[in-house]
Design a protein around this motif. Sequence first.
Motif, short mmCIF file in Angstrom:
data_model
loop_
_atom_site.label_atom_id
_atom_site.label_comp_id
_atom_site.label_asym_id
_atom_site.label_seq_id
_atom_site.Cartn_x
_atom_site.Cartn_y
_atom_site.Cartn_z
N LEU A 199 0.84 -1.20 0.00
CA LEU A 199 0.00 0.00 0.00
C LEU A 199 0.87 1.25 0.00
O LEU A 199 0.53 2.26 -0.62
N GLY A 200 2.00 1.18 0.70
CA GLY A 200 2.91 2.32 0.72
C GLY A 200 3.46 2.63 -0.67
O GLY A 200 3.60 3.80 -1.05
N ARG A 201 3.78 1.61 -1.44
CA ARG A 201 4.25 1.83 -2.81
C ARG A 201 3.18 2.54 -3.63
O ARG A 201 3.48 3.44 -4.42
N ILE A 202 1.93 2.11 -3.46
CA ILE A 202 0.83 2.69 -4.24
C ILE A 202 0.61 4.15 -3.86
O ILE A 202 0.48 5.02 -4.73
N VAL A 203 0.58 4.45 -2.57
CA VAL A 203 0.37 5.83 -2.13
C VAL A 203 1.52 6.71 -2.58
O VAL A 203 1.31 7.83 -3.08
N SER A 204 2.75 6.23 -2.44
CA SER A 204 3.92 7.03 -2.86
C SER A 204 3.86 7.34 -4.34
O SER A 204 4.16 8.47 -4.77
N ALA A 205 3.49 6.34 -5.16
CA ALA A 205 3.41 6.56 -6.60
C ALA A 205 2.34 7.59 -6.94
O ALA A 205 2.53 8.43 -7.83
N ARG A 206 1.23 7.55 -6.23
CA ARG A 206 0.14 8.51 -6.47
C ARG A 206 0.58 9.93 -6.13
O ARG A 206 0.30 10.88 -6.88
N LEU A 207 1.26 10.10 -5.02
CA LEU A 207 1.69 11.44 -4.61
C LEU A 207 2.80 11.97 -5.53
O LEU A 207 2.85 13.17 -5.81
N ARG A 208 3.68 11.08 -6.01
CA ARG A 208 4.73 11.52 -6.93
C ARG A 208 4.14 11.99 -8.26
O ARG A 208 4.69 12.90 -8.90
N LYS A 209 3.05 11.39 -8.66
CA LYS A 209 2.43 11.72 -9.95
C LYS A 209 1.70 13.06 -9.90
O LYS A 209 1.53 13.73 -10.92
N GLU A 210 1.27 13.49 -8.71
CA GLU A 210 0.48 14.70 -8.57
C GLU A 210 1.36 15.94 -8.70
O GLU A 210 2.37 16.07 -8.01
N PRO A 211 1.00 16.89 -9.60
CA PRO A 211 1.82 18.10 -9.76
C PRO A 211 1.84 18.97 -8.51
O PRO A 211 2.82 19.66 -8.24
#
Length: 289
Positions: A199-211
């Motif tokens: 879940l941490g990988r998924i959340v981190s990827a989502r936040l990195r994608k957000e401008p």
Amino acid sequence: MELVWLEDFNALAQSGNFSRAAELRHVTQPAFSRRIRALETWVGVDLFERTTQGATLTEAGRHMIGSAQEMTRRLYQMRQEAREVAGKQARSLHFAATHSLSFTFFPGWVRAAERTSPIEAIRLHSDNMRVCEQMLLGGEVQFLLCHQHPEVPPQFPAESFHSKVVGSDVLMALQGQQVHAIGGDTPLSLLGYTAESGLGRIVSARLRKEPQPPNVHTVFTSHLAAVLLSMALEGKGIAWLPRTLAEPEISSGKLIRALDEHWDIPVEIRLFRPTMALSDFAEDFWARL
């Protein structure tokens, strides 16, 4: 040659770090390093390039990894099938599942699967994503049940595994009733996941994608979503939690949204298995899903 050497080799290839791999294998780092060196001595070449940043596979190691992973899976499967044939063990399905799905999704899902055909025995191993992946890679389990996001692939070779979507979920940024969002430049207290958490990988990827990611400051970490839920209930910060886990607290109003629906992360619940043939019992279960 010892099987434990191949299991160590697989663990180090996956993690890329001696200390993390030793922790996965439940041995001290010096003992783990000696076993890796023993394998390299047996093969006759170096399998890893050792740097201050960690360990990466050499060309020989990359050539060997696929066969090593398949060999360990086949050895564990051979042992399991021999025990079943001898009547020493029930025809069992072996699952690894991440903690949150073990507690919430798995029991009801298995009950539904049994409606079409009874399952003689089930063995469930519940742990963080990194350990679950290692168990699947090593052949210790036949199936891995986990949350999955299309943009965050699992840390094993996709060509060696099949998967099926068996459910859906959504990660929501939640907080306790007594916490209120703070405006201005003051960051929100984040209850985050450790690196071992899928879940941490998924959340981190989502936040990195957000401008323009939310202004957050990590104040606590755990690989257990249930622990983060408890901390959120205590008003310690916000956490991205699976709705399947937090549904009772959301319905009762004990947990409320910390961020709006824009920050929701839809995820699949997937079941993974090796491409190699499993036991007849396991193959029948897979076909009926």
